[in-house]
Design a protein around this motif. Structure first.
Motif: not given
Length: 68
Positions: A13-14, A21-23, A28-30, A63-64
């Motif tokens: 992770l960054p 936060s990654a989830e 937010s993207l999907t 994530v998934v």
């Protein structure tokens, strides 16, 4: 504006990110895409990273899980 790449995919992770936060970023993207979430992510990231397909696939793996 320069494009950015997720170096090394999402295997790490960054700095400052958590699993949560990654989830949240993935959601937010999907959001609104019951199917084809990676496709939705690719459309949103197009022009923002060098390879939106690889970026979104790696994020989905993180994530998934790789079974998506």
């Amino acid at each position: 504006m320069a494009s950015r790449v997720a170096k090394g995919g999402w295997s790490k992770l960054p700095k400052g990110w958590t699993e949560k936060s990654a989830e949240s970023f993935w959601e937010s993207l999907t959001s609104g895409a019951p199917k084809h979430k990676v496709t939705r992510c690719i459309k949103k990231m197009d022009g923002k990273v060098d390879d939106p397909g690889a970026f979104c696939a790696a994020l989905a793996d993180r994530v998934v899980g790789k079974q998506w």
